[in-house]
Scaffold this active site. Sequence first.
Site, mmCIF file in Angstrom:
data_model
loop_
_atom_site.group_PDB
_atom_site.id
_atom_site.type_symbol
_atom_site.label_atom_id
_atom_site.label_comp_id
_atom_site.label_asym_id
_atom_site.label_seq_id
_atom_site.Cartn_x
_atom_site.Cartn_y
_atom_site.Cartn_z
ATOM 1 N N THR A 110 2.626 -5.123 -12.306
ATOM 2 C CA THR A 110 2.246 -3.945 -13.071
ATOM 3 C C THR A 110 3.192 -2.793 -12.808
ATOM 4 O O THR A 110 3.742 -2.183 -13.736
ATOM 5 C CB THR A 110 0.819 -3.507 -12.701
ATOM 6 O OG1 THR A 110 -0.078 -4.589 -12.886
ATOM 7 C CG2 THR A 110 0.374 -2.336 -13.562
ATOM 8 N N ASN A 111 3.402 -2.475 -11.551
ATOM 9 C CA ASN A 111 4.199 -1.310 -11.191
ATOM 10 C C ASN A 111 5.684 -1.536 -11.412
ATOM 11 O O ASN A 111 6.430 -0.602 -11.706
ATOM 12 C CB ASN A 111 3.897 -0.929 -9.751
ATOM 13 C CG ASN A 111 2.422 -0.624 -9.575
ATOM 14 O OD1 ASN A 111 1.893 0.288 -10.165
ATOM 15 N ND2 ASN A 111 1.749 -1.435 -8.774
ATOM 16 N N HIS A 153 -5.687 -1.823 -17.131
ATOM 17 C CA HIS A 153 -6.139 -3.169 -16.755
ATOM 18 C C HIS A 153 -7.357 -3.577 -17.584
ATOM 19 O O HIS A 153 -7.953 -4.626 -17.318
ATOM 20 C CB HIS A 153 -6.541 -3.205 -15.282
ATOM 21 C CG HIS A 153 -5.417 -2.999 -14.313
ATOM 22 N ND1 HIS A 153 -4.203 -3.637 -14.432
ATOM 23 C CD2 HIS A 153 -5.324 -2.238 -13.188
ATOM 24 C CE1 HIS A 153 -3.413 -3.271 -13.423
ATOM 25 N NE2 HIS A 153 -4.071 -2.430 -12.661
ATOM 26 N N TYR A 198 5.610 -12.456 -15.554
ATOM 27 C CA TYR A 198 6.212 -11.984 -14.314
ATOM 28 C C TYR A 198 7.322 -12.924 -13.871
ATOM 29 O O TYR A 198 8.376 -12.489 -13.389
ATOM 30 C CB TYR A 198 5.145 -11.885 -13.216
ATOM 31 C CG TYR A 198 5.734 -11.626 -11.852
ATOM 32 C CD1 TYR A 198 6.118 -10.347 -11.476
ATOM 33 C CD2 TYR A 198 5.951 -12.673 -10.951
ATOM 34 C CE1 TYR A 198 6.693 -10.114 -10.235
ATOM 35 C CE2 TYR A 198 6.526 -12.449 -9.711
ATOM 36 C CZ TYR A 198 6.896 -11.168 -9.359
ATOM 37 O OH TYR A 198 7.477 -10.940 -8.137
ATOM 38 N N MET A 237 12.862 0.623 -4.896
ATOM 39 C CA MET A 237 11.458 1.007 -5.104
ATOM 40 C C MET A 237 10.723 1.135 -3.776
ATOM 41 O O MET A 237 9.856 1.999 -3.610
ATOM 42 C CB MET A 237 10.762 0.001 -6.015
ATOM 43 C CG MET A 237 11.249 0.051 -7.457
ATOM 44 S SD MET A 237 10.273 -0.998 -8.559
ATOM 45 C CE MET A 237 8.706 -0.134 -8.559
#
Length: 311
Positions: free
Chosen positions: A73-74, A125, A210, A249
Amino acid sequence: MTGKFLWFEGIPFPSVDYSPELLREVQESFLIKDEDVLLLTFPKSGVILKEEQREKRRQKEKKNDTRRPSFGTNWLIETVCLIYSKGDPKWVQSEPIWDRSPWVETKHGYELLKEKEGPRLISSHLPIQLFPKSFFKSKAKVIYLVRNPRDVFVSGYFFWKSAKFVKRPQSLEQYFEWFIQGNMPFGSWFDHIRGWMSMRDKENFLVLSYEEMKWDTRSTVEKICQFLGKKLEPEELNSVLKNNSFQVMKENNMSNFSLLKGQYLEENGLLLRKGVTGDWKNYFTVAQAEIFDKLFQEKMADLPQELFAWE
């Protein structure tokens, strides 16, 4: 802060920053604009590992280190933000990730989004049946990220057991029962996927996995750019790839969720780790794998198998 579920329309939610009144208002009244971009996932594509767990697995992961984050997600949010800024990291280094692309179903995110002008990045979500109704009459673009549910299961277990704002699983075995029954935050993974995959043929809906994002990040970024109508020069694309890497990150306090440690997350938890796929094999028993595979076949048999790009 209480470790409980908040139930709404048969779906369990975290007990902090959510309320039945807000979820109803989001569904019935929140206005999705045509120029908005929605980033949708089922939680949890990431994992919080405690120090002793990280140390135990460090050597095992060393050979497979791709320097990419494992929290889908991030990672997606960070990537889209960098595309918007043409690879310039100033934005992602100066504003928390949950403010750049707020979660519409949370109190904090909802209030921010109501005040934002112009095109908005919106994260969620929510399952399709609880999503803002205005979206289905809009031209807003959606990027839906899917991941191998076995890895989602493992990531979710370590995350939720370290979170302070939700009912925590007491064991992997207990969480396995929650997962296959759908009694976990945001409900059933299978229902979430099936619901949103009904939109997969719409021109404003992009499905990513992903796994493909990890295996070929450059091509995935190019695919996102094409979908959003964004053009990057070669040096800008390279800057996106540099600044959405794991190491960058991990060191960015605006993206690594270190600002939430102690308040929402355990102090010795870690949201970012080295991205791996197939990690579920280190945790599933043979019996659990058989139960899971049977359930997957029952629930997902009528969906195209190319949607599920994992081993």
